[in-house]
Design an enzyme around this catalytic site. Structure first.
Site, PDB file in Angstrom:
ATOM      1  N   ASP A 160     -31.863  17.439  60.961  1.00  0.00           N
ATOM      2  CA  ASP A 160     -31.063  17.405  59.729  1.00  0.00           C
ATOM      3  C   ASP A 160     -31.927  16.938  58.555  1.00  0.00           C
ATOM      4  OD1 ASP A 160     -28.567  17.921  61.268  1.00  0.00           O
ATOM      5  OD2 ASP A 160     -29.114  16.008  62.143  1.00  0.00           O
ATOM      6  N   HIS A 188     -25.017  13.227  63.971  1.00  0.00           N
ATOM      7  CA  HIS A 188     -25.552  14.599  63.981  1.00  0.00           C
ATOM      8  C   HIS A 188     -24.375  15.547  64.167  1.00  0.00           C
ATOM      9  CE1 HIS A 188     -27.744  18.215  64.749  1.00  0.00           C
ATOM     10  NE2 HIS A 188     -27.149  18.340  65.907  1.00  0.00           N
TER      11      HIS A 188
END
Ligand code: NAX
Length: 367
Positions: A160, A188
């Site tokens: 990410d 996440h």
């Protein structure tokens, strides 16, 4: 002179991510170009044939740093004496499966893996959980390993982080190496918060170089939904970029972050920034000497505070779903962790850690 090889255990070793990851590790991209590795590859029994094929290909690359490959159909053998454990394998979400069903089936896998790490891995093992839901799986594994420190467990949010960096660079015409200080907070999952308030491009604040509307309406959702966008486009989930993120995460943890740079890592919350203790949450960290430290003193505006809360809330809900997989005996150590980086010793505020009055604890020695 060659260094002694280190043991790297990888689960899900015949899967898509591993098909990129293992070759990068063997080439020395993760542990350094002077560090030989022993790969301990783990799969479920039905995938052992495919795993043998991957092992043959690794052998056929004749990597100078690849010392040995061993294949295992169970984690108890596969984790033996591992210095690094990369928990990539997990059950994918099947048709009609709810997120909570996925959390449940994978939870049991990660409870067993936590126990196996506890019983068989090297005492200093560094663990990275990639298999989804990564944060909650990390919590389950860590809570099932009473003899290891919770600080030895981490989960992957570096993908990410890298996505945020790449997308920002692309938008502004910079290159990723010009971008510093990206932070991804939280889970996440699509609730994660990619924060640009402290990022810089060539040393200048990034937030002044982008439109606020673009940041809130396009950038944040794009990073949050990038996984689904890739599945839609490719018909398959991110694999090579996930492998690169795993390499970056472990490389920084073991060999240190670049001076002045921060990384995002999913780690056990110690209460920093008001995040509830006892969950795995992505924080900005700096690493050196094989340890990480949460970057403190970052100012958060109301928008950011709200975003941090939303993703924290989701993690607390996930934790509630797997509560029966979290043994009571490890609750205290996970609620009272403080990491003393100066000495390299993990200290527990509940008194279960090393004695702070010890005369041997007065120096900066590395344990
Ligand atoms: P694949 O389905 O290609 O491979 C997974 C492999 O794991 C399979 O070969 C399977 O046989 C094996 N496996 C399943 N259970 C196992 C067990 N108990 N022990 C050992 N091996 C086991 O998936 P892949 O694309 O490689 O993705 C792996 C995991 O990473 C998935 O859970 C995926 O959701 C997750 N991801 C996490 C990311 C993150 O940033 N945290 C990003 C990428 C990825 O989506």
């Amino acid at each position: 002179m060659m260094r002694r090889p280190v043991r790297v255990a990888v689960t899900g070793a015949a899967g898509a991510i591993s098909y990129s990851l293992l070759f990068k590790i063997a080439a020395g991209e993760m542990m350094g170009k002077d560090q030989p590795v022993i790969l301990q590859l783990i799969e479920i029994p039905q995938a052992m044939d495919a795993l043998r094929g991957v092992a043959m290909e690794l052998m056929d690359c004749a990597y100078p740093l690849l010392h040995t490959i061993t294949l295992h159909d169970n984690v108890e053998d596969g984790f033996k004496n591992a210095h690094y454990a990369l928990l990539v394998g997990a059950r994918p979400r099947g048709p009609g499966m709810e997120r909570s069903d996925l959390i449940e089936v994978n939870g049991e896998i990660f409870a067993r893996q936590g126990k196996a790490l506890n019983d068989y891995a090297n005492r200093d093992v560094k663990v990275l959980i990639t298999g989804n839901p990564a944060n909650t799986n990390a919590l389950i594994a860590s809570r099932n390993a009473p003899d290891l420190s919770p600080s030895q467990f981490t989960c992957l949010t570096r993908l990410d982080h890298n996505r945020a960096k790449g997308i920002l660079a692309n938008q502004t015409g910079a290159t990723p190496r010009d971008v510093n200080g990206i932070i991804v907070w939280g889970n996440h999952s699509p609730t994660q918060y990619p924060d640009l308030h402290h990022a810089t491009i060539l040393g200048e604040p990034a937030i002044n170089q982008v439109d606020m509307n673009w940041y809130k309406e396009e950038f944040i959702p794009k990073v949050q939904q990038r996984g689904s966008e890739i599945i839609q486009a490719r018909g398959l989930s991110s694999a090579a970029s996930a492998a690169q993120a795993i390499v970056d995460h472990m490389h920084d943890w073991v060999l240190g972050t670049e001076p002045g740079e921060v990384a995002s890592m999913g780690i056990l919350s110690d209460g920093s920034y008001g995040v509830e203790k006892g969950i795995f949450y992505s924080f900005p960290v700096r690493c050196n000497y094989g340890r990480y430290q949460i970057v403190q003193g970052i100012e958060l505006n109301d928008f950011s505070k709200e975003c941090l809360k939303v993703t924290e809330q989701e993690l607390l809900e996930e934790k509630a779903v797997v509560n029966h997989l979290l043994p009571e005996e490890t609750a205290a150590s996970h609620d009272n962790l403080s990491i003393c980086l100066r000495s390299g010793v993990t200290l527990y505020a509940d008194g279960t850690g090393p004695d702070q009055d010890s005369k041997f604890m007065t120096t900066n020695r590395v344990m």
